[in-house]
Design a protein around this motif. Structure first.
Motif, short mmCIF file in Angstrom:
data_model
loop_
_atom_site.label_atom_id
_atom_site.label_comp_id
_atom_site.label_asym_id
_atom_site.label_seq_id
_atom_site.Cartn_x
_atom_site.Cartn_y
_atom_site.Cartn_z
N LEU A 59 -5.90 7.11 0.00
CA LEU A 59 -6.03 6.10 -1.05
C LEU A 59 -7.45 5.53 -1.04
CD1 LEU A 59 -4.81 4.15 -3.18
CD2 LEU A 59 -4.11 2.70 -1.24
N THR A 66 0.81 -1.23 0.00
CA THR A 66 0.00 0.00 0.00
C THR A 66 0.84 1.28 0.00
OG1 THR A 66 -1.95 1.04 0.98
CG2 THR A 66 -0.34 0.11 2.51
N TRP A 105 -7.69 2.44 -8.58
CA TRP A 105 -7.41 3.27 -7.41
C TRP A 105 -7.33 4.74 -7.78
CZ3 TRP A 105 -2.81 6.07 -7.46
CH2 TRP A 105 -1.92 5.75 -8.49
N GLY A 125 1.94 3.96 -8.01
CA GLY A 125 1.03 2.89 -8.39
C GLY A 125 1.26 1.62 -7.61
N PRO A 126 0.40 0.64 -7.82
CA PRO A 126 0.48 -0.59 -7.04
C PRO A 126 1.66 -1.47 -7.45
CG PRO A 126 -1.25 -0.77 -8.68
CD PRO A 126 -0.74 0.64 -8.75
N TYR A 132 1.62 3.05 -3.71
CA TYR A 132 0.74 4.03 -4.36
C TYR A 132 1.26 5.45 -4.15
CZ TYR A 132 -2.75 0.30 -4.74
OH TYR A 132 -3.42 -0.87 -5.04
#
Length: 149
Positions: free
Chosen positions: A115, A40, A108, A48-49, A43
């Motif tokens: 987030l 997490t 997302w 970004g993931p 992000y």
């Protein structure tokens, strides 16, 4: 007769869904993996993931959170509220429409340093048009849910 049965079954499903407690963090699998193992912090720090690793984990709110490095795990451990998805990683768009669905890590948005996850790309795009309104509606519904602590 069939219509009456289906109506009754639908009412039971609606009532049973509202009566059950919701986990504070949407997690998957026997290990209660938060956001499908996505780091997490990525992000915010990498735009970004990115996948977390099983050797860098933090337990928080009944879920297992994975991170790409020990440093990222330490950042989360020090201030999980700064990195954790809002609404327990459930879909913000769904909550704004008064239903609970999984937020997926690939859909997302970050708004005001928070987030938000969505079940679909369409939900994320819709959020971008009115983030404050969507958050307000999602929060109003979230506050009515029986979220276990």
């Amino acid at each position: 007769m069939l219509r009456r049965f289906l109506f009754g079954l639908g009412a039971i499903l609606v009532l049973s869904g509202s009566a059950s407690a919701l986990d504070p963090i949407n997690s998957t699998g026997a290990g209660h993996l938060a956001i499908r193992g996505t780091d997490t912090t990525s992000y915010f720090q990498k735009g970004g993931p990115e996948a977390g690793r099983g050797n860098h984990v933090v337990s928080w709110k009944g879920a297992t959170w994975r991170f790409g490095s020990a440093a990222e795990a330490a950042q989360f451990r020090a201030n999980p509220e700064a990195f954790a998805p809002q609404f327990g990683a459930y879909c913000t768009g769904g909550l704004s429409q008064q239903h609970v669905v999984e937020g997926k890590p690939q859909h997302w948005r970050i708004h005001n340093k928070k987030l938000y996850l969505f079940h679909t790309a369409t939900g994320a795009m819709r959020f971008s048009k009115d983030p404050s309104g969507t958050i307000r509606k999602a929060q109003a519904y979230w506050d009515t849910l029986d979220v276990t602590q």
